[in-house]
Design a protein around this motif. Structure first.
Motif, PDB file in Angstrom:
ATOM      1  N   ILE A 112       0.835  -1.201   0.000  1.00 18.27           N
ATOM      2  CA  ILE A 112       0.000   0.000   0.000  1.00 18.27           C
ATOM      3  C   ILE A 112       0.871   1.252   0.000  1.00 18.27           C
ATOM      4  O   ILE A 112       0.615   2.194  -0.745  1.00 18.27           O
ATOM      5  CB  ILE A 112      -0.979  -0.030   1.196  1.00 18.27           C
ATOM      6  N   ASN A 129      -6.778   4.512  -6.201  1.00 13.45           N
ATOM      7  CA  ASN A 129      -6.709   5.337  -7.420  1.00 13.45           C
ATOM      8  C   ASN A 129      -7.961   6.190  -7.581  1.00 13.45           C
ATOM      9  O   ASN A 129      -7.874   7.373  -7.941  1.00 13.45           O
ATOM     10  CB  ASN A 129      -6.560   4.459  -8.664  1.00 13.45           C
ATOM     11  N   HIS A 145       2.321   1.845  -3.359  1.00 10.39           N
ATOM     12  CA  HIS A 145       1.324   2.353  -4.302  1.00 10.39           C
ATOM     13  C   HIS A 145       1.105   3.858  -4.106  1.00 10.39           C
ATOM     14  O   HIS A 145       1.032   4.609  -5.085  1.00 10.39           O
ATOM     15  CB  HIS A 145       0.007   1.591  -4.168  1.00 10.39           C
ATOM     16  N   LYS A 161      -5.744  -1.183  -4.631  1.00  9.87           N
ATOM     17  CA  LYS A 161      -5.061  -0.186  -5.458  1.00  9.87           C
ATOM     18  C   LYS A 161      -6.053   0.577  -6.322  1.00  9.87           C
ATOM     19  O   LYS A 161      -5.954   1.803  -6.457  1.00  9.87           O
ATOM     20  CB  LYS A 161      -3.993  -0.855  -6.334  1.00  9.87           C
ATOM     21  N   TYR A 172      -5.517  -3.474 -13.041  1.00 11.75           N
ATOM     22  CA  TYR A 172      -4.412  -4.304 -12.563  1.00 11.75           C
ATOM     23  C   TYR A 172      -4.623  -5.757 -12.974  1.00 11.75           C
ATOM     24  O   TYR A 172      -5.746  -6.227 -13.111  1.00 11.75           O
ATOM     25  CB  TYR A 172      -4.269  -4.168 -11.047  1.00 11.75           C
ATOM     26  N   ARG A 232      -4.838  -5.733  -5.845  1.00  7.95           N
ATOM     27  CA  ARG A 232      -5.358  -5.083  -7.058  1.00  7.95           C
ATOM     28  C   ARG A 232      -6.642  -4.316  -6.794  1.00  7.95           C
ATOM     29  O   ARG A 232      -6.863  -3.245  -7.365  1.00  7.95           O
ATOM     30  CB  ARG A 232      -5.507  -6.075  -8.186  1.00  7.95           C
TER      31      ARG A 232
END
Length: 162
Positions: free
Chosen positions: A52, A150, A55, A146, A136, A143
């Motif tokens: 994390i 985003n 990311h 993330k 992803y 995934r």
């Protein structure tokens, strides 16, 4: 001696100027042992937090010069649920799409040249995590988390670079 002090002072000023010119991301985890859903073993828990953090670092590279962001993660509930695996010796995460969507509780401070320009406390979640397109790969760790991060970043902080 006086020359050495002047040189050190000048070097310090250059370091301060360079630090202000590059975007930075700081991620901290507030009592991760109390998070709703992190793996039980220490090494797996650290692996999730590292993923994390990395990311957020990747997203932070798109911040304009002079901007930094501090993120304090207060809770994490990963997508799916963990169930004991008899043969593997570790838990298996099963994704069903019911009440097992990813969630994250965080606080953030976006700074421009050391001054806070935006801050807040957010509850991120993605109830439709299995029903929508995810950029992803199938086997990529975190995934769904993330993608959720985003979405929040794009709405709150700035564009997400592909």
């Amino acid at each position: 001696m006086k020359t050495l002090v002047c040189q050190l002072t000048l070097a310090g000023l250059f370091l301060l100027a360079a630090g202000g010119a590059s975007a930075g991301v700081t991620v901290t985890y507030n009592q991760p042992e109390n998070f709703a859903d992190l793996p039980f073993t220490t090494w797996e828990r650290e692996d999730v937090m590292k993923g994390i953090s990395e990311h957020f670092d990747k997203l932070g590279k798109a911040l304009p010069p002079g901007q930094d962001i501090r993120i304090e993660v207060l809770d994490i509930d990963l997508a799916g649920r963990e169930y004991p695996a008899r043969s593997a010796g570790r838990e298996i995460r099963v994704l069903r799409g019911h009440a097992d969507w990813p969630r994250m509780h965080l606080r953030y401070w976006l700074e421009q040249d050391g001054r806070v320009i935006k801050s807040g406390e957010e509850q991120l979640s993605d109830m439709a995590y299995l029903d929508r397109t995810n950029r992803y790969f199938e086997g990529e760790q975190l995934r769904y988390e993330k993608q959720m991060i985003n979405d929040w970043w794009g709405k709150t902080i700035g564009p997400v670079k592909r």
